[in-house]
Design an enzyme around this catalytic site. Structure first.
Site, PDB file in Angstrom:
ATOM      1  N   SER A  15       2.654  11.174   5.043  1.00 15.64           N
ATOM      2  CA  SER A  15       1.431  10.414   4.813  1.00 15.64           C
ATOM      3  C   SER A  15       1.603   8.938   5.172  1.00 15.64           C
ATOM      4  O   SER A  15       0.643   8.194   5.213  1.00 15.64           O
ATOM      5  CB  SER A  15       0.997  10.540   3.347  1.00 15.64           C
ATOM      6  OG  SER A  15       1.786   9.742   2.519  1.00 15.64           O
ATOM      7  N   LYS A  67       2.268   3.744  -0.989  1.00 16.41           N
ATOM      8  CA  LYS A  67       1.077   3.441  -0.192  1.00 16.41           C
ATOM      9  C   LYS A  67       1.071   1.969   0.201  1.00 16.41           C
ATOM     10  O   LYS A  67       1.794   1.151  -0.361  1.00 16.41           O
ATOM     11  CB  LYS A  67      -0.191   3.706  -1.032  1.00 16.41           C
ATOM     12  CG  LYS A  67      -0.419   5.185  -1.369  1.00 16.41           C
ATOM     13  CD  LYS A  67      -0.939   5.970  -0.171  1.00 16.41           C
ATOM     14  CE  LYS A  67      -1.171   7.420  -0.554  1.00 16.41           C
ATOM     15  NZ  LYS A  67       0.097   8.125  -0.885  1.00 16.41           N
TER      16      LYS A  67
END
Lengths: 217, 217
Positions: free
Chosen positions: A137, A176
Site C-alpha cells: 500500500s 501512511k
DNA sequence: ATGATACGCGAACAGGCGTTCTATGTCAAG
DNA sequence: CTTGACATAGAACGCCTGTTCGCGTATCAT
C-alpha cells in the site's frame, strides 16, 4: 625498509600477527609480550620484542612505548563500534492492518532481532525502532513488501511525513503519509489503487516517523 | 546486593565509570588501576580497587583477575566491529547519463566517503561499492533521487535484475532493469514515462548488481 | 556507649611486563 | 676466510600493576 607485503613476512612474524588477531577477538585487549611468547612457542621475550619491531617497521602495527598491552593493530577501515547502532526489529507493519505496539524501553531491551546500522545513517538513536513492511500500500512512497523501515518514536509530524499512526477505534497501527487538516488527519496510502481516508485527530495517535528505508534485493 | 541503577552510584564510582569510558574511546584498551586513580583524583589504588569491586557487584563491569588492564565494560548491545563493513561511496549514478567508473581495488582504498553497514545486510563484502542515485528514472523500482544504492561488482546478471550497465558506444553507465533477449540487452527504466531501449550485448558491459537500497527521509 | 557497616588513606608485596644487554648461531657477500 | 647483517637464546633490570593489609573516620541503628 619501507613497506612490506604480508606474504614476505618471516614465519614467526606471521605467527605473532595471527596470534594477536585471535587473542584480540577473544579478549578485546591486546596480549602482553609474554602471552605472545607462550602463545606462539617463541622461546624468549626478546625475540618477540625483536619481531614486533619488525612488524612495526612494516606498518602492520603500532606500539605505545612502555605500556602494558600497548599493541595497536593497524586496521585501516576498522570502524569504531560506537558508530554502530543496534535497532530492535519489533514487528511487522502491514501498511494497513493489525496493531503494532509502540515499543517502550523495556520491550526494546527484550527484542532479540536487531537491525544494525551506522549512526551516520540515522543520527540520534533515541526512540529508534525498526519494522518490516508488509503489503504494497506504500508502493508510491517507495516502500515495498519486505522492506525494513526505521522509525523514530514521535508524537507529532509535519505535513506529508510518513508515519505510523495508531487508530484508537480500530485498535490497529498503519503506515501512511499523514496530513493534518483541521481536526482530522488525512491518511494517504501511497498506492494509486487505494484511496486516502480521514480520521478524527482525537482518535488517532502518531507513533513514529519513518527516518530510513532499507531494501535488500 | 543484586543490581543497582546508575543514578544511585556514589560520586567516585560515577567518576570512575566515565573515566573508563572516555579512556577506552581514546586508547582502545582499558586503563590500569593507577591510571584510573590519577585520572579521577582518587588518592590510592586501594580505593580504586574498592570501587571497582562495587561496580562489579553492580554488574556494570567485569574484571579478569590479576591481569593488567583486565577491565571489561558491560555494554550489552555492543556490536563486534567486524560485523560492520565500510563501503566506498564512489560516485553518483544518474540512472541514465554520465559514466560512472567501475571501481577497482585501488580506487576503493582511496575513496574517502564511506557508507557503513552491518555485514548482515549485504553478506559477503567482496566487490561492494555504493552509488548515490540521481534522477527519477528508476522510480518504479523504488529507487528515488538521493537514495544510496549498494552495488556488487558482477559481470553477469539474471533476467530482471537491477544492474549498472556500461554502454560502450556512449561511454556512460546507467542503472536499469536488465533482461537478456538473445544477442541484445533490454534496458528498462522503471519509470512509466520512459521507454525501455535495447543495446547489442557486445556493446554493453554489466558492471554490478544492486544488492541493497537505502533511503534517508 | 557500641558494634556494624561503609568509606578512605598509605604502604608494601609479589608477580607482571616492556626493555635491554650479552652471547651464540646462520648464511650470503666481499 | 672474514665480515656483517640477520636471527635466536637466556637472563637481568627496573618500572608497572593488581592485590592486600593495617589503620583511620563517619554514620547509624541498637
Amino acid at each position: 625498509m619501507e613497506k612490506m607485503a604480508i606474504d614476505q613476512l618471516s614465519e614467526p612474524q606471521q605467527k605473532i600477527l595471527s596470534f594477536i588477531t585471535v587473542y584480540m577477538e577473544e579478549n578485546d585487549i591486546p596480549p602482553t609480550i609474554r602471552e605472545i611468547q607462550h602463545g606462539t612457542g617463541i622461546s624468549s621475550t626478546s625475540m618477540v620484542s625483536y619481531h614486533l619491531k619488525a612488524l612495526e617497521r612494516a606498518q602492520l602495527l603500532n606500539r605505545r612505548e612502555r605500556r602494558s598491552r600497548g599493541l595497536v593493530m593497524n586496521e585501516p577501515h576498522r570502524v569504531n563500534p560506537r558508530d554502530m547502532v543496534a535497532i530492535p526489529l519489533v514487528g511487522v507493519i502491514t501498511c494497513g492492518a493489525e496493531p503494532v505496539p509502540t515499543p517502550d524501553a523495556d520491550t526494546l531491551a527484550e527484542t532479540e532481532n536487531m537491525v544494525h546500522l551506522a549512526r551516520s545513517m540515522v543520527g540520534n538513536t533515541d526512540g529508534l525502532y525498526a519494522l518490516e513492511a508488509k503489503g504494497d500500500s506504500m508502493i508510491d512512497a517507495l516502500i515495498n513488501d519486505g522492506d525494513i523501515v526505521i522509525m523514530r518514536r514521535e508524537t507529532d509530524v509535519k505535513n506529508g511525513d510518513l508515519a505510523a499512526v495508531f487508530l484508537l477505534d480500530r485498535n490497529e497501527s498503519t503506515l501512511k503519509r499523514v496530513y493534518k487538516e483541521g481536526r482530522r488527519l488525512k491518511l494517504k496510502p501511497e498506492n494509486p489503487t487505494l484511496k486516502p481516508f480521514y480520521v478524527d485527530a482525537r482518535h488517532a495517535q502518531i507513533q513514529g516517523r519513518v527516518v530510513c528505508v532499507i531494501r535488500r534485493t
